[in-house]
Write a protein that holds these residues in place. Sequence first.
Motif, PDB file in Angstrom:
ATOM      1  N   THR B  54       0.835  -1.202   0.000  1.00 38.24           N
ATOM      2  CA  THR B  54       0.000   0.000   0.000  1.00 38.24           C
ATOM      3  C   THR B  54       0.870   1.253   0.000  1.00 38.24           C
ATOM      4  O   THR B  54       0.573   2.231  -0.684  1.00 38.24           O
ATOM      5  CB  THR B  54      -0.945  -0.008   1.213  1.00 38.24           C
ATOM      6  OG1 THR B  54      -1.784  -1.154   1.128  1.00 38.24           O
ATOM      7  CG2 THR B  54      -1.804   1.224   1.253  1.00 38.24           C
ATOM      8  N   GLN B  93      -8.077   0.401  -0.833  1.00 37.87           N
ATOM      9  CA  GLN B  93      -8.295  -0.820  -0.060  1.00 37.87           C
ATOM     10  C   GLN B  93      -9.572  -0.683   0.778  1.00 37.87           C
ATOM     11  O   GLN B  93     -10.287  -1.636   0.996  1.00 37.87           O
ATOM     12  CB  GLN B  93      -7.070  -1.068   0.831  1.00 37.87           C
ATOM     13  CG  GLN B  93      -6.973  -2.463   1.369  1.00 37.87           C
ATOM     14  CD  GLN B  93      -5.597  -2.747   1.998  1.00 37.87           C
ATOM     15  OE1 GLN B  93      -4.782  -1.846   2.186  1.00 37.87           O
ATOM     16  NE2 GLN B  93      -5.354  -3.995   2.315  1.00 37.87           N
ATOM     17  N   ASP B 169      -5.692  -1.523  -5.005  1.00 37.11           N
ATOM     18  CA  ASP B 169      -5.218  -2.080  -3.739  1.00 37.11           C
ATOM     19  C   ASP B 169      -6.187  -3.169  -3.279  1.00 37.11           C
ATOM     20  O   ASP B 169      -7.199  -2.891  -2.659  1.00 37.11           O
ATOM     21  CB  ASP B 169      -5.114  -0.965  -2.702  1.00 37.11           C
ATOM     22  CG  ASP B 169      -4.179  -1.355  -1.574  1.00 37.11           C
ATOM     23  OD1 ASP B 169      -3.849  -2.558  -1.466  1.00 37.11           O
ATOM     24  OD2 ASP B 169      -3.778  -0.464  -0.804  1.00 37.11           O
TER      25      ASP B 169
HETATM   26 MG    MG Z   1      -2.318  -2.608   2.078  1.00 39.22          MG
END
Ligand code: MG
Lengths: 308, 371
Positions: B54, B93, B169
């Motif tokens: 990330t 995410q 993500d």
């Molecule tokens: Mg991550």
Amino acid sequence: MARKLSEMEAERIKRKNLANWLLSMPALLLLLFAASGPLLIVIFYSFLTPGNYGGIVWEFSGDAWFKVLFSQDIFDDTISLSDAHLSIFWRSVQLSFLTTLICLILGFPTAYFIATRPPKTRNIWLFLITIPFWTNLLIRTFAILELIRNKGVVNNSLISLGIINEPINMLYTDMAIVIGMTYVYLPLMVLPIYAAMERFDFRYVEAGFDLYASRFKVMWRIILPIIKPGVIAGSILVFVPSLGAYVTPRILGGGKNLMIGNLIELQFGQGKNWPLGAALAVTMLLIVLLALIFYMRISQRSEQKDAQ
Amino acid sequence: MSKTKKDAIAIHVNGVGKYFGSEPNLVKALDNVSIDIRRNEFFTLLGPSGCGKTTLLRLIAGFESPTFGQMLLDNQDITNLPPYHRSVNTVFQSYALFPHLTVAENISFGLEMLKKPKHEISATVDEMLALVHMEELKHRRTDQISGGQQQRVALARALAPKPDVLLLDEPLSALDYKLRRGMQIELKRLQLETGITFIFVTHDQEEALTMSDRIAVMSNGHILQVGTPNEIYYNPQERFVADFIGESNFIEAEVVSVTKGRPATASLRLAGTRKTFKANMPASKSKDKTATVFIRPEHAKLQKSTRGATLTGTLTNMLFFGTDTNYHLELDNGEAFVVRSQNEIGHAFHPAIGDKLGVVIDEQAIQVLKD
Ligand SMILES: [Mg+2]
Ligand SMILES: Nc1ncnc2c1ncn2[C@@H]1O[C@H](COP(=O)(O)OP(=O)(O)OP(=O)(O)O)[C@@H](O)[C@H]1O
């Protein structure tokens, strides 16, 4: 079958509603007596006749309500709109609106600043914001008076810095009232906005930047709409007490620049006209209600516009 | 899209590091990472939780600036360019859908910010809604749809402005198996059709292997190996890579001799057996006396007799996978070894637990690891 299920659901909701009503009974009763009781008394008084030395006489009269809006000439009995009252109403609304606006302009960045501090330091800032509440309103207002009078701190320092030659005449003007009310009510704007801001998920800001929104667009299209409930609450919390403010206009307005609060006080005091005072108080309540409805309309409309 | 353009570098990450915090609690989320990601490539970052995937995406998106190093997008230095000036979109995410807007408004947001004409915006929004099968929920608020639906809206929102680079993500992690399969194919098709460079984060190795043009395996803020799914699977350079992707056997081997060359080759003896094998030797290991050797379970064969076997051991466990069975052995020197073999109809070979069995390993199946 489906019909039956939906009936069962309706039945379930009905039962739940009944339980909710029963459970909230004590609170409702308290509200009824503690909040509506005094209000009903005020409304009732506004329809009675004033006593000679204050108080009321138990005799119906619509006179007070007539006098809220109209005045009767003592010599020829001609009836005209009561300029004095109307102008005081109008001024009160204007000054309260201005105060709310300034509180919003100052309070929003303040709340934003606090909400973006690390969690540990946030509480210190909040604490600082609430400190003024610890002192008596009267004393705080006199402190403002001391600051802005012609020979006060503000004028003296401006003169000694060479920015102005003559003192700016601020005390006993509308400006003084607005400054005073802004100072007094600013925390009421900061706190609800902060509460909304604190819950705000700053990842939305990143998502906005990611989708090509500039800082300004992110503020306008993402942050503001999401924390709008806080802004609305803050504005109401500032506008309503500003409209009824009494101490601040009395001290900083010097008795010449009245607001509704002072006018009402006058009727219960020197004016010895309780019913008129009561009618004025109810009128103020109606103005607040109107303002709230107006405000809700505006914010709803902007929501609809957003949705398009 | 011409061949040369396709091979051009879209993103060039040059010696980039990202540290969080300060000394006693310094976190090196990324440390000296360099990669080149080609245009219209499906590039996957694969690694365990907390390895910095990330963080790398956030640097490319521009939410974070690197502690050191440089990044180029289409040969333009973007190291300090704000995110709203980069033609890069992110599928977060956590989705980060705007809660005050409807599904359609979320998707049109980026297009509005780019000041696209109205008719174009509504056409693109409809196209995106159709793409992620969300036409019916167009006017729903985003807090009134399921997690998987939110993920699809996030995908549509990021695709709508047709960026040069799309960062994803773990975009499929909340979807059920069937939808996930569908979206995988859909994503792959989109990437081929749009010419957008996809940088995809996942910790699902199967997903990485099936979808990617190239994979970067990350661990602890470092990139360990970059290569095609084939290279990563068959020629892992390090134990971590081999271990993270698929199943692996690691065996200690004795280095008998090393022949110089490019690459150098070594002759090895496995786990105390006598037979020697030849295998490529990493340059860094050329002076060592022992090496770790890696063998995929499906590259070893099981046989009933121990005669002619490379290794011998006792069967300790059998795991049935439908098409395959995994046979767990304890080798004579005590190490564990797994053989995976396909189940065939009418197969006469039915070993029982406790049997003494032989394992045959082809020379080509043996790979010497760097560490
Ligand atoms: Mg991550
Ligand atoms: N803002 C931050 N402050 C301090 N440490 C951070 C910060 N962001 C990330 N880290 C740390 O950096 C490391 C890498 O985090 P990152 O989010 O990139 O992991 P990831 O590979 O995406 O993991 P996951 O698969 O769980 O999403 C982690 O150890 C994390 O704790």
